[in-house]
Design an enzyme around this catalytic site. Structure first.
Site, PDB file in Angstrom:
ATOM      1  CE  LYS A  30       0.866   1.405   4.492  1.00  0.00           C
ATOM      2  NZ  LYS A  30       1.965   2.245   4.655  1.00  0.00           N
ATOM      3  CG  ASP A  81      -0.780   0.530   8.942  1.00  0.00           C
ATOM      4  OD1 ASP A  81      -1.367   1.094   9.170  1.00  0.00           O
ATOM      5  OD2 ASP A  81       0.359   0.600   8.174  1.00  0.00           O
TER       6      ASP A  81
END
Ligand code: ATP
Length: 295
Positions: A11, A137
Site C-alpha cells: 500500500k 495496518d
C-alpha cells in the site's frame, strides 16, 4: 487442499494525518490508504510435524517467531484450537521497512489464507479484529483497495476506487523504523495538516488531479529531517512531470503520480541515475485485496 498461493498487496498512503497521541501511547490517525500493484507471495502447505515453519527468499528477513507471518499464524491457529502445522514460503517483493505495510500485508494474507486453507469459518470482520492485535495496518490490509483509516487504524471506511494512473515507487538505500518516526513526532505542535476530508471528496469525484492536489503526510516532518534525500527525490519527480509526489507512511519510500506511463518510466530512470534508488518500479493503483489461488 494441498497448496494455496496468496498474494499480499503493498500500500501507499495518498494522505496521512496524525491527530494526537493517546494516553495509551497509540497515535490517533486519519489516513487515506491505497493498494498498489506490487505484492509478496505466500505459498502455504501443511506441515506434518505440527509446527509453524516459514522460509523466505530474502535470507536477512527473520523467519522465526518475530516474522509477522508467524505471529498471525500462531494467533489464528491458537484462537481456533487448530493444532495442524503449516509451512509458508514467502517471496518478498514489497520493500521492507519502507512505509508500504509489507509485513502487515503478509500478516493479513496469512489470516485470510489460513482461514481458507483449514476452513476455519472466521468472517472477515472477525479476522480484522484478530489482525489489529498484530498491527494497526493489518485490518486495512485485509480489506484492501482505497479506504479512509481512522482511530489507530482499526476504523475503516471503504472509498470508491481511485482513478487510473501510473505510480513511481522508489525506496532509497535507508531503512526507517516506524517506531522511531512516531516517537519523534510531536502531534500537538504540527502547524500544517493535510485536508483529509478534501481528499475523500476528490476520491468520490474520481478526479486524479484533485486527488494529487490533496496529498500530504505529516510524518515527512520527522523522516525528511533525518533523511533529506527524500525531499530531493520528491523534487526530482515533480520536475519530471509528476502530478504530485509524497513519502508513503513513515517512509522512506517516495511515490509520484503520473498520467503517462512513459513519463513515469523516465522519471524513475532519472532518480536511478542520481543514485537515489535501492528499489524502484512503475506500477498502478488497484482495488484488489489479497487474492488466493489453489494449486
Ligand atoms: P508500515 O508501512 O506498516 O510501517 P514498514 O514498511 O515500515 O511497514 P515492514 O516492511 O512491514 O515495515 O517491516 C518492518 C520490520 O518488521 C522489518 O524490520 C522486519 O524485520 C520485520 N518483519 C517481520 N515480519 C516481516 C515480514 N513478513 N515482512 C517484512 N518485514 C517483516
Amino acid at each position: 487442499m494441498d497448496t494455496l498461493l496468496i498474494k499480499a498487496m503493498g500500500k501507499i498512503n495518498l494522505s496521512l494525518d496524525v491527530l494526537r497521541k493517546r494516553d495509551d501511547g497509540y497515535h490517533e490517525v486519519r489516513m487515506i490508504m491505497q493498494t498498489v500493484n506490487l505484492y509478496d507471495e505466500l505459498l502455504v502447505t501443511q506441515n506434518q510435524n505440527g509446527k509453524i515453519e516459514i522460509n523466505c527468499d530474502k535470507k536477512w528477513l527473520p523467519c522465526n517467531e518475530n516474522n509477522l507471518i508467524y505471529k498471525a499464524a500462531k494467533l489464528l491457529l491458537d484462537s481456533a484450537n487448530e493444532n495442524r502445522g503449516i509451512k509458508i514460503e514467502l517471496t518478498k517483493r514489497i520493500p521492507v521497512a519502507a512505509g508500504m505495510a509489507g509485513g502487515s500485508s503478509d500478516a493479513a494474507a496469512t489470516l485470510v489464507g489460513l482461514n481458507k486453507f483449514f476452513n476455519l469459518g472466521y468472517s472477515l470482520e472477525e479476522l480484522r479484529i484478530l489482525g489489529v492485535k498484530i498491527g494497526a495496518d493489518v485490518p486495512y490490509c485485509i480489506m484492501g483497495g482505497t479506504a479512509l483509516s481512522e482511530g489507530i487504524g482499526e476504523i475503516l471506511t471503504p472509498l470508491k476506487g481511485a482513478p487510473e494512473c501510473f505510480v513511481v515507487l522508489a525506496k532509497p538505500d535507508i531503512n526507517v523504523s516506524t517506531k522511531y518516526v512516531y516517537e519523534n513526532l510531536h502531534a500537538d505542535t504540527l502547524k500544517v495538516h493535510p485536508d483529509i476530508d478534501g481528499m475523500v471528496e476528490s476520491i468520490k469525484r474520481g478526479d486524479i488531479r484533485l486527488i494529487a492536489d490533496k496529498m500530504g503526510n505529516v510524518l515527512e516532518t520527522v523522516t525528511i529531517q533525518k533523511y533529506p534525500i527524500i525531499s530531493k527525490m520528491k523534487e526530482s519527480l515533480l520536475k519530471d512531470g509528476a502530478m504530485n509526489s509524497l513519502m508513503s507512511g513513515s517512509g522512506p519510500t517516495v511515490f509520484g503520480l503520473f498520467t503517462d506511463k512513459k513519463k513515469a518510466t523516465i522519471a524513475l530512470n532519472h532518480l536511478k541515475k542520481q543514485g537515489f534508488v535501492k528499489q524502484g518500479l512503475v506500477t498502478t493503483l488497484t482495488s484488489n485485496t489479497c487474492t488466493m489461488e489453489q494449486k
